[in-house]
Write a protein that holds these residues in place. Structure first.
Motif, PDB file in Angstrom:
ATOM      1  N   THR A  10     -23.060   2.760  66.484  1.00 48.62           N
ATOM      2  CA  THR A  10     -23.371   3.989  65.554  1.00 48.62           C
ATOM      3  C   THR A  10     -22.228   3.747  64.661  1.00 48.62           C
ATOM      4  OG1 THR A  10     -24.181   4.564  67.821  1.00 48.62           O
ATOM      5  CG2 THR A  10     -23.987   5.946  66.522  1.00 48.62           C
ATOM      6  N   HIS A  11     -22.825   3.332  63.600  1.00 47.49           N
ATOM      7  CA  HIS A  11     -22.426   3.455  62.313  1.00 47.49           C
ATOM      8  C   HIS A  11     -23.406   4.266  61.556  1.00 47.49           C
ATOM      9  CE1 HIS A  11     -25.675   1.039  61.657  1.00 47.49           C
ATOM     10  NE2 HIS A  11     -25.402   0.600  60.442  1.00 47.49           N
ATOM     11  N   ALA A  12     -22.739   4.414  60.372  1.00 45.99           N
ATOM     12  CA  ALA A  12     -23.010   5.207  59.085  1.00 45.99           C
ATOM     13  C   ALA A  12     -24.154   4.009  58.069  1.00 45.99           C
ATOM     14  CB  ALA A  12     -22.041   5.463  57.911  1.00 45.99           C
ATOM     15  N   TYR A  63     -28.402  15.842  46.859  1.00 45.31           N
ATOM     16  CA  TYR A  63     -26.913  15.406  47.115  1.00 45.31           C
ATOM     17  C   TYR A  63     -26.679  14.713  46.335  1.00 45.31           C
ATOM     18  CZ  TYR A  63     -25.030  11.642  50.443  1.00 45.31           C
ATOM     19  OH  TYR A  63     -23.857  10.765  51.397  1.00 45.31           O
ATOM     20  N   PHE A 108     -28.160   3.973  49.888  1.00 45.71           N
ATOM     21  CA  PHE A 108     -27.969   5.005  50.262  1.00 45.71           C
ATOM     22  C   PHE A 108     -27.929   6.044  49.544  1.00 45.71           C
ATOM     23  CE2 PHE A 108     -25.908   8.739  53.138  1.00 45.71           C
ATOM     24  CZ  PHE A 108     -27.526   8.851  53.829  1.00 45.71           C
ATOM     25  N   LEU A 166     -24.338  10.410  59.553  1.00 47.92           N
ATOM     26  CA  LEU A 166     -23.830  11.324  59.366  1.00 47.92           C
ATOM     27  C   LEU A 166     -23.243  12.199  58.335  1.00 47.92           C
ATOM     28  CD1 LEU A 166     -21.909  13.212  62.452  1.00 47.92           C
ATOM     29  CD2 LEU A 166     -21.421  14.352  59.577  1.00 47.92           C
ATOM     30  N   THR A 167     -23.592  12.843  57.050  1.00 42.71           N
ATOM     31  CA  THR A 167     -23.508  13.204  56.060  1.00 42.71           C
ATOM     32  C   THR A 167     -23.050  14.900  55.853  1.00 42.71           C
ATOM     33  OG1 THR A 167     -25.622  14.136  55.172  1.00 42.71           O
ATOM     34  CG2 THR A 167     -25.340  11.750  55.160  1.00 42.71           C
ATOM     35  N   THR A 168     -22.699  15.193  54.853  1.00 50.19           N
ATOM     36  CA  THR A 168     -21.847  16.653  54.918  1.00 50.19           C
ATOM     37  C   THR A 168     -21.661  16.891  53.411  1.00 50.19           C
ATOM     38  OG1 THR A 168     -19.990  15.960  54.950  1.00 50.19           O
ATOM     39  CG2 THR A 168     -20.367  16.289  56.802  1.00 50.19           C
ATOM     40  N   LEU A 169     -22.625  16.629  52.443  1.00 52.70           N
ATOM     41  CA  LEU A 169     -22.047  16.397  51.167  1.00 52.70           C
ATOM     42  C   LEU A 169     -22.909  18.418  50.208  1.00 52.70           C
ATOM     43  CD1 LEU A 169     -22.170  13.417  48.822  1.00 52.70           C
ATOM     44  CD2 LEU A 169     -20.250  15.569  49.497  1.00 52.70           C
ATOM     45  N   LEU A 206     -17.788  -1.572  64.980  1.00 51.09           N
ATOM     46  CA  LEU A 206     -16.958  -1.460  63.607  1.00 51.09           C
ATOM     47  C   LEU A 206     -15.612  -0.755  63.671  1.00 51.09           C
ATOM     48  CD1 LEU A 206     -18.728   2.185  64.568  1.00 51.09           C
ATOM     49  CD2 LEU A 206     -19.438   0.090  63.236  1.00 51.09           C
ATOM     50  N   ARG A 208     -11.529   0.279  62.900  1.00 47.51           N
ATOM     51  CA  ARG A 208     -10.984   1.274  63.418  1.00 47.51           C
ATOM     52  C   ARG A 208      -9.703   0.604  63.515  1.00 47.51           C
ATOM     53  NH1 ARG A 208     -15.162   3.098  61.733  1.00 47.51           N
ATOM     54  NH2 ARG A 208     -16.743   4.597  62.754  1.00 47.51           N
TER      55      ARG A 208
HETATM   56  C1  LIG Z   1     -17.775  15.363  58.893  1.00 50.86           C
HETATM   57  C2  LIG Z   1     -17.966  13.993  58.364  1.00 50.86           C
HETATM   58  C3  LIG Z   1     -18.806  13.934  57.059  1.00 50.86           C
HETATM   59  C4  LIG Z   1     -19.867  12.502  56.394  1.00 50.86           C
HETATM   60  N1  LIG Z   1     -20.097  12.623  54.976  1.00 50.86           N
HETATM   61  C5  LIG Z   1     -20.617  11.521  54.457  1.00 50.86           C
HETATM   62  C6  LIG Z   1     -21.458  11.712  53.463  1.00 50.86           C
HETATM   63  O1  LIG Z   1     -21.576  13.345  52.706  1.00 50.86           O
HETATM   64  N2  LIG Z   1     -21.185  10.952  52.987  1.00 50.86           N
HETATM   65  C7  LIG Z   1     -21.998  10.139  53.561  1.00 50.86           C
HETATM   66  O2  LIG Z   1     -22.638   8.426  52.891  1.00 50.86           O
HETATM   67  N3  LIG Z   1     -21.332  10.085  54.488  1.00 50.86           N
HETATM   68  C8  LIG Z   1     -20.775  10.638  54.931  1.00 50.86           C
HETATM   69  N4  LIG Z   1     -20.145  10.447  56.266  1.00 50.86           N
HETATM   70  C9  LIG Z   1     -20.351   8.443  56.626  1.00 50.86           C
HETATM   71  C10 LIG Z   1     -18.736   8.244  56.630  1.00 50.86           C
HETATM   72  O3  LIG Z   1     -18.288   7.518  55.210  1.00 50.86           O
HETATM   73  C11 LIG Z   1     -18.651   7.648  57.974  1.00 50.86           C
HETATM   74  O4  LIG Z   1     -18.581   7.545  59.223  1.00 50.86           O
HETATM   75  C12 LIG Z   1     -17.092   6.085  57.406  1.00 50.86           C
HETATM   76  O5  LIG Z   1     -17.156   5.951  56.981  1.00 50.86           O
HETATM   77  C13 LIG Z   1     -17.015   5.874  58.875  1.00 50.86           C
HETATM   78  O6  LIG Z   1     -18.648   4.603  58.565  1.00 50.86           O
HETATM   79  P1  LIG Z   1     -18.756   3.508  59.847  1.00 50.86           P
HETATM   80  O7  LIG Z   1     -19.105   4.556  61.328  1.00 50.86           O
HETATM   81  O8  LIG Z   1     -20.354   2.761  59.555  1.00 50.86           O
HETATM   82  O9  LIG Z   1     -17.522   2.844  60.506  1.00 50.86           O
HETATM   83  C14 LIG Z   1     -19.198  11.796  56.663  1.00 50.86           C
HETATM   84  C15 LIG Z   1     -18.509  11.167  58.451  1.00 50.86           C
HETATM   85  C16 LIG Z   1     -18.144  12.268  58.671  1.00 50.86           C
HETATM   86  C17 LIG Z   1     -17.860  12.303  60.309  1.00 50.86           C
END
Ligand SMILES: Cc1cc2nc3c(=O)[nH]c(=O)nc-3n(C[C@H](O)[C@H](O)[C@H](O)COP(=O)(O)O)c2cc1C
Length: 230
Positions: A10-12, A63, A108, A166-169, A206, A208
């Motif tokens: 489950t990646h970003a 964003y 993205f 998951l994003t938080t910006l 992933l 890690r």
């Molecule tokens: C608390 C948190 C905030 C994040 N905020 C953003 C964001 O605003 N924009 C974004 O593109 N990715 C965001 N991410 C995604 C991370 O970049 C991503 O989980 C991390 O690079 C690992 O990626 P992977 O699971 O594909 O290896 C966020 C992840 C977390 C856990």
């Protein structure tokens, strides 16, 4: 789908197909996600699934403001590392190639409003039971009533072939977001989870840090090691 496989993959996700995700897929995901733990079982989390193109376009506009600033400073940081060591990867052991990750995250971001859905994860902070508010540092415990459900949601979507990020910006734009989406006063923004069918295959595993670097038995000089295979 096997649980460990879902957790490992489950990646970003940075690339989405434009196909919409059916409402019943979201229903099944939330149905499973709601079993996550929360302090006192007060159930402070709400999910608002945004699919309306105009609303998503506005979210993208907001964003891109912090993203552009982040991108500029990340690119400057990368150049400084390369100048010092001749290799941007040198300080990034156990992590993804930073240049590639940044390029994908920018792809993205530039299409943020075109992704099929943005799930706004909201929480009633009054119901989150933080126990670390008097320590003179940022509280982290409040989030523990919110993010287990958020990750559960990502896993439950993953099980159905839907990718997430998951994003938080956008959390910094909470007042504007609440007005745009008519969000009740008592709820605060915890995350914006983009969801849709992935354009590329899911990763197999992933990147890690190894277990030995992050888990210890009784003291930090005693890392947890792999079991001996018999
Ligand atoms: C608390 C948190 C905030 C994040 N905020 C953003 C964001 O605003 N924009 C974004 O593109 N990715 C965001 N991410 C995604 C991370 O970049 C991503 O989980 C991390 O690079 C690992 O990626 P992977 O699971 O594909 O290896 C966020 C992840 C977390 C856990």
């Amino acid at each position: 789908m096997e649980l460990t496989e879902a957790m490992r993959t489950t990646h970003a996700n940075r690339y989405y197909k434009s196909d919409p995700v059916p409402a019943e897929v979201f229903y099944r995901a939330v149905e499973a996600a709601r079993f996550g733990p929360q302090g006192g079982n007060r159930q402070p989390v709400r999910f608002l699934i945004v699919t309306d193109p105009e609303k998503k376009a506005q979210l993208q506009e907001w964003y891109l403001e912090p993203w552009t600033k982040y991108l500029e400073s990340a690119l400057a940081g990368q150049k400084a590392i390369e100048a010092e060591s001749g290799d941007a990867k040198a300080t990034n052991v156990g992590m993804t190639d930073p240049a590639k990750a940044l390029e994908a995250a920018n792809h993205f971001a530039q299409r943020f409003g075109e992704h099929p859905a943005v799930i706004v994860v909201l929480a009633d902070i009054e119901e989150t039971h933080p126990t670390d508010t008097d320590l003179g540092r940022l509280s982290i415990v409040g989030g523990a009533s919110v993010y287990p459900l958020t990750q559960n949601l990502c896993l439950a979507l993953r099980e159905q072939g839907v990718a997430t990020t998951l994003t938080t910006l956008l959390c910094a734009y909470e007042p504007q977001v609440k007005q745009l989406l008519d969000i009740p006063e008592n709820l605060s923004c915890a995350a914006f989870v983009v969801a849709g069918y992935p354009e590329k295959p899911f990763p197999r595993k992933l990147t890690r840090r190894p277990v030995e670097e992050i888990a210890f038995l009784d003291s930090f000089d005693n890392p947890v090691t792999a079991p001996v295979e018999v």
